[in-house]
Design a protein around this motif. Structure first.
Motif, PDB file in Angstrom:
ATOM      1  N   ASP B   6      94.710 -19.098 -65.430  1.00  0.00           N
ATOM      2  CA  ASP B   6      94.117 -19.594 -64.188  1.00  0.00           C
ATOM      3  C   ASP B   6      93.041 -18.646 -63.669  1.00  0.00           C
ATOM      4  O   ASP B   6      91.969 -19.080 -63.220  1.00  0.00           O
ATOM      5  CB  ASP B   6      95.210 -19.766 -63.122  1.00  0.00           C
ATOM      6  N   TYR B 118      98.049 -18.455 -58.504  1.00  0.00           N
ATOM      7  CA  TYR B 118      97.598 -19.649 -57.768  1.00  0.00           C
ATOM      8  C   TYR B 118      98.730 -20.629 -57.478  1.00  0.00           C
ATOM      9  O   TYR B 118      98.507 -21.633 -56.823  1.00  0.00           O
ATOM     10  CB  TYR B 118      96.506 -20.375 -58.562  1.00  0.00           C
ATOM     11  N   SER B 119      99.924 -20.337 -57.979  1.00  0.00           N
ATOM     12  CA  SER B 119     101.014 -21.317 -57.861  1.00  0.00           C
ATOM     13  C   SER B 119     101.303 -21.732 -56.426  1.00  0.00           C
ATOM     14  O   SER B 119     101.498 -22.915 -56.153  1.00  0.00           O
ATOM     15  CB  SER B 119     102.284 -20.771 -58.512  1.00  0.00           C
ATOM     16  N   ALA B 121      99.248 -21.697 -54.074  1.00  0.00           N
ATOM     17  CA  ALA B 121      98.005 -22.093 -53.405  1.00  0.00           C
ATOM     18  C   ALA B 121      97.886 -23.602 -53.319  1.00  0.00           C
ATOM     19  O   ALA B 121      98.206 -24.325 -54.248  1.00  0.00           O
ATOM     20  CB  ALA B 121      96.806 -21.531 -54.167  1.00  0.00           C
TER      21      ALA B 121
END
Lengths: 122, 168
Positions: B6, B118-119, B121
């Motif tokens: 990511d 980013y999980s 997010a």
């Protein structure tokens, strides 16, 4: 198999500036749009060893034009390219290609080549 | 490893956006920088043109270090048909432009960036910084291939990242 109804499954528009969709964390919602009438050119799918079954479906252009008008897609090719697939008797078939036939510059029918899910390949 | 993937994607996307803000694609009605990760998009037979499509292919994990080191191979595919108004005769120049943008984005210093998670997010939610960085090597450009009027190339780049405790 003629004069039947199927559904075109399309994803909802992407969320602008949302990286979570681009990273596969969030998934879009889907909407099913009725396509009627449609005709399958053959009652049996085209089957080849090691490949998923394929169907050829004809859709009336007037139905497609009404969808273009209501959903603000600018062309049928964009509509079919962005669609997730065609839902036929609870089976989701992927759209491999979409072409159109014209008379005097106006499309009268769309021809979709549909592929069965790989999980059903024998 | 997912955080490394990511982070690399978002870093590459932001660098390419700075280099050429005009290179955009429309994905499900929204215009964005012309990069995408194929495994994160809806399956489609349509090949995006004039865009960078990332595929995560190879993976090696070295567990001899105190903190495992993952080496991921990213395959970046891009293709162009040229400009219709020019009869496609400018497709070589357009591909060269994409070559230059990718080489510049990946070759610019630093070739490392802080790994982000980013999980959690979502829209308007910031990603969280992790304790290590990711690194990447210079890209390797494979020979361009021609399919009909289409000119395409694949570049591969090795991305390295430490695997932190409890990380996917």
């Amino acid at each position: 198999m003629g004069g039947r109804s199927v559904k075109l499954r399309t994803p909802a528009p992407a969320v602008a500036a949302d990286v979570s969709e681009q990273l596969g964390i969030a998934t879009p919602k889907f909407q099913d749009l009725p396509l009627q009438p449609v005709v399958f050119r053959k009652a049996r799918a085209t089957v080849a060893i090691g490949k998923a079954a394929k169907w050829e479906m004809l859709v009336s252009a007037s139905v497609v034009q009404s969808l273009l008008g209501s959903l603000a897609y600018n062309s049928a090719s964009v509509l079919f390219a962005q669609a997730f697939g065609v839902l036929c008797d609870d089976e989701l078939l992927e759209i491999e290609s979409a072409t159109q036939e014209q008379v005097f510059g106006q499309p009268y029918v769309y021809r979709l080549v549909l592929r069965a899910p790989l999980a059903q390949m024998v | 490893m997912q955080n490394a993937k990511d982070t690399f994607y978002t870093t590459l996307q932001s660098r390419l956006a700075v280099l050429n803000p005009a290179r955009t694609i429309v994905v499900r009605g929204v215009t964005r920088t012309a990069t995408l990760v194929e495994e994160n998009e809806l399956p489609s037979a349509v090949v995006p043109l004039n865009a960078f499509c990332l595929q995560w292919t190879g993976l090696r994990v070295n567990r001899e270090e105190p903190m495992p080191m993952a080496t991921l191979e990213c395959s970046i595919q891009y293709a162009t048909d040229g400009t219709t108004g020019n009869g496609g005769m400018d497709r070589g120049r357009l591909l060269a432009g994409m070559d230059a943008e990718l080489a510049s984005a990946l070759g610019a210093e630093p070739q490392t960036v802080e790994k982000m998670n980013y999980s959690p997010a979502g829209t308007g939610v910031a990603a969280t910084a992790m304790g290590t960085n990711i690194f990447w090597a210079d890209p390797v450009f494979n020979a361009a291939t021609t399919v009909g009027e289409r000119l395409q190339r694949t570049a591969t780049v090795q991305v390295l990242a430490y695997q932190e405790a409890g990380e996917l």
